[in-house]
Design a protein around this motif. Structure first.
Motif, PDB file in Angstrom:
ATOM      1  N   GLY A  98       0.737  -0.985   0.255  1.00 20.99           N
ATOM      2  CA  GLY A  98       0.254  -0.177   0.116  1.00 20.99           C
ATOM      3  C   GLY A  98       0.571   1.196   0.485  1.00 20.99           C
ATOM      4  N   HIS A  99       1.616   1.555  -0.275  1.00 17.63           N
ATOM      5  CA  HIS A  99       2.839   2.340  -0.603  1.00 17.63           C
ATOM      6  C   HIS A  99       2.324   3.633  -1.486  1.00 17.63           C
ATOM      7  CE1 HIS A  99       6.610   0.677   0.994  1.00 17.63           C
ATOM      8  NE2 HIS A  99       5.364   0.086   1.126  1.00 17.63           N
ATOM      9  N   ASN A 100       0.904   3.085  -2.612  1.00 18.56           N
ATOM     10  CA  ASN A 100       0.517   4.722  -3.490  1.00 18.56           C
ATOM     11  C   ASN A 100      -0.427   5.033  -2.372  1.00 18.56           C
ATOM     12  OD1 ASN A 100      -0.868   1.780  -3.296  1.00 18.56           O
ATOM     13  ND2 ASN A 100      -3.089   2.584  -3.758  1.00 18.56           N
ATOM     14  N   ILE A 101      -0.962   4.399  -0.976  1.00 19.20           N
ATOM     15  CA  ILE A 101      -1.741   4.904   0.318  1.00 19.20           C
ATOM     16  C   ILE A 101      -0.769   6.349   0.840  1.00 19.20           C
ATOM     17  CG2 ILE A 101      -2.965   4.881   2.250  1.00 19.20           C
ATOM     18  CD1 ILE A 101      -3.733   2.373   0.844  1.00 19.20           C
ATOM     19  N   ILE A 102       0.313   5.621   1.351  1.00 23.00           N
ATOM     20  CA  ILE A 102       1.357   6.589   1.874  1.00 23.00           C
ATOM     21  C   ILE A 102       1.855   7.536   1.506  1.00 23.00           C
ATOM     22  CG2 ILE A 102       4.015   6.422   2.946  1.00 23.00           C
ATOM     23  CD1 ILE A 102       3.667   3.136   3.112  1.00 23.00           C
ATOM     24  N   ALA A 103       2.358   7.665   0.108  1.00 24.90           N
ATOM     25  CA  ALA A 103       2.518   8.343  -1.320  1.00 24.90           C
ATOM     26  C   ALA A 103       1.336   9.599  -0.999  1.00 24.90           C
ATOM     27  CB  ALA A 103       2.634   8.287  -2.156  1.00 24.90           C
ATOM     28  N   ALA A 104       0.141   9.091  -1.302  1.00 27.94           N
ATOM     29  CA  ALA A 104      -0.810  10.247  -1.046  1.00 27.94           C
ATOM     30  C   ALA A 104      -1.542  10.576   0.282  1.00 27.94           C
ATOM     31  CB  ALA A 104      -2.223   9.106  -1.931  1.00 27.94           C
ATOM     32  N   SER A 105      -1.142  10.017   1.001  1.00 26.25           N
ATOM     33  CA  SER A 105      -1.746  10.563   2.055  1.00 26.25           C
ATOM     34  C   SER A 105      -0.549  11.242   2.588  1.00 26.25           C
ATOM     35  CB  SER A 105      -1.967   9.614   3.464  1.00 26.25           C
ATOM     36  OG  SER A 105      -0.582   9.032   3.834  1.00 26.25           O
ATOM     37  N   ALA A 106       0.643  11.650   2.133  1.00 22.16           N
ATOM     38  CA  ALA A 106       2.139  12.295   2.259  1.00 22.16           C
ATOM     39  C   ALA A 106       1.413  13.463   2.118  1.00 22.16           C
ATOM     40  CB  ALA A 106       3.394  11.688   2.638  1.00 22.16           C
ATOM     41  N   VAL A 107       1.492  13.619   0.886  1.00 18.92           N
ATOM     42  CA  VAL A 107       1.224  14.585   0.107  1.00 18.92           C
ATOM     43  C   VAL A 107       0.121  15.660   0.627  1.00 18.92           C
ATOM     44  CG1 VAL A 107       0.513  15.843  -2.637  1.00 18.92           C
ATOM     45  CG2 VAL A 107       2.477  13.897  -2.229  1.00 18.92           C
ATOM     46  N   GLY A 108      -0.908  14.511   1.163  1.00 12.51           N
ATOM     47  CA  GLY A 108      -2.229  15.384   1.761  1.00 12.51           C
ATOM     48  C   GLY A 108      -1.565  16.246   2.993  1.00 12.51           C
ATOM     49  N   ALA A 109      -1.156  15.164   3.969  1.00 14.37           N
ATOM     50  CA  ALA A 109      -0.176  16.270   5.109  1.00 14.37           C
ATOM     51  C   ALA A 109       0.686  17.247   4.228  1.00 14.37           C
ATOM     52  CB  ALA A 109       0.199  15.202   6.126  1.00 14.37           C
ATOM     53  N   ALA A 110       0.850  17.551   3.711  1.00 12.73           N
ATOM     54  CA  ALA A 110       2.175  18.748   3.445  1.00 12.73           C
ATOM     55  C   ALA A 110       1.136  19.875   3.101  1.00 12.73           C
ATOM     56  CB  ALA A 110       2.972  17.794   2.367  1.00 12.73           C
ATOM     57  N   LEU A 111      -0.029  19.726   1.708  1.00  9.72           N
ATOM     58  CA  LEU A 111      -0.570  20.520   0.969  1.00  9.72           C
ATOM     59  C   LEU A 111      -1.693  20.820   2.389  1.00  9.72           C
ATOM     60  CD1 LEU A 111      -2.132  18.893  -1.501  1.00  9.72           C
ATOM     61  CD2 LEU A 111      -0.132  20.584  -2.277  1.00  9.72           C
TER      62      LEU A 111
END
Length: 403
Positions: A98-111
């Protein structure tokens, strides 16, 4: 001095993530659709950087001399928050972690954090970290000083259930190569030295060792190569093994004992053997207690109930190079649950579940909880000072090491 977080700050974070919701979910699905292996995540890197570039983050590519690592920075506050994205996949079974979830959630947190960076006195940094599954991108970046100015390091990882204080095991990733002598297996076997037999003896020895391992010590592996034809005595063979333990000291003990088993194969067959580490050693996760408490509170606010703290140690999630980061920088690596129909990570069914509606919810909940956690700690003067002092000490120590 930035004020303590209040409902207005949380609302601004939630709003920024909500505005980006469709883009974040599309990012998760796009990375999932094109899985890439360790240090080869070129498409995934570009996809992950795009929303950050659009928001005005300053992006530096190929940090630490890694082509698929990057940093993206926003704001100029005195407290630097690090958010970590992963995007590598597994051979043949894709994003079964599920690293796709990790990447997308990280971007969301940064935004989300970027929307309140000025108000909270933050500099927001998102790091694209390659090769978590095999290769240790974070360890390489850590050793290069890429994270030296971070006050905190945050990421989430999907799993079958919510675990706030996730535990991981220290890990050594090994190749054991045996070299013997080829010969005709029928006409002249006496001239051969069978490297394939060395592998067999080593595996038998490792199997017998298992009954005497300490709790939490594990070893598991595969035969990477064992010969080319039945009528040729194998002159070359290789074992690929992971050794794991609850901490670095227990891993060192296991390494010593396992090495004797590897050596036994060589001694019994007249072969030579060479043990190589294929990646940096991973250390165990050491979450920061204040960040952990803040995350647990925020994830509950989002309607999730992590497992009880007393059960967390019974759910080790394998190993991660984020462990090395949390042993140096205050950090957390919680698990966010998705509905995988009973599947666990590293199963094809989990890869399929990593883009279902529960996975999409995990992207948004994970981003929100991480961002709220960061601003909760940033708004507490005691912890702000504590983490800032750790940064100063770490930077001083690096300068001393350089000297």
């Amino acid at each position: 001095m930035p004020p303590s977080p209040d409902a207005t700050v949380f609302a601004a974070v939630d709003s920024a993530i909500a505005v980006a919701r469709d883009q974040l979910i599309a990012l998760s699905h796009s990375i999932h659709a094109e899985p890439e292996l360790a240090f080869q995540e070129f498409r995934s890197v570009e996809k992950t950087m795009e929303p950050l570039r659009e928001r005005g983050f300053h992006i530096e590519k190929a940090v630490a001399d890694l082509p698929t690592a990057f940093s993206a920075e926003y704001g100029n506050g005195d407290l630097v928050v690090g958010i970590f994205a992963e995007y590598d996949a597994l051979p043949e079974i894709g994003h079964a972690c599920g690293h796709n979830i990790i990447a997308a959630s990280a971007v969301g947190a940064a935004l989300g954090l970027a929307s309140v960076a000025d108000a909270c006195g933050l500099t927001v940094k998102l790091f694209g970290t390659p090769a978590e599954e095999s290769g240790g991108g974070k360890v390489i970046m850590l050793d290069h000083g890429v994270f030296d100015d971070l006050a905190m390091a945050l990421m989430i990882h999907p799993g079958p259930e919510d675990i706030a204080g996730a535990h991981s095991l220290a890990l050594a990733d090994l190749s054991v190569v045996y070299r013997g002598r080829e010969s005709h297996a029928s006409a002249a076997p006496e001239y051969g030295r069978n490297a394939g037999d060395a592998v067999t003896i080593a595996q038998v020895a490792l199997g017998l060792l298992r009954q005497h391992l300490l709790p939490g010590q594990q070893l598991h592996g595969i035969v990477g190569s064992g010969g080319v034809a039945p009528n040729i005595v194998p002159g070359h063979a290789e074992l690929l093994y992971y050794l794991r333990a609850v901490d670095s000291a227990a891993l060192e003990d296991l390494m010593r004992r396992a090495s004797a088993c590897f050596e036994a194969g060589a001694l019994a067959t007249g072969c030579t053997q060479e043990i190589r580490k294929l990646a940096p050693t991973y250390t165990e996760l050491t979450p920061d207690s204040a960040l952990l408490c803040a995350y647990r509170e925020q994830i509950r606010e989002l309607g999730r109930e992590p497992i009880a703290p007393e059960l967390e140690a019974q759910r080790p999630l394998g190993s991660t190079d984020m462990g090395n980061v949390t042993n140096v920088i205050a950090g957390i690596h919680p698990v966010i649950g998705i509905d995988a129909g009973g599947a666990v990570t590293h199963q094809p069914a989990f890869a399929a579940a990593a883009v279902n509606p529960s996975a999409d919810r995990a992207v948004i909940d994970g981003a929100t909880a991480l961002a709220r956690t960061a601003i909760t700690i940033a708004g507490d003067q005691f912890h702000r000072d504590r983490l800032s002092e750790r940064v100063i000490q770490r930077q001083f120590q690096r300068q001393e090491d350089i000297r």
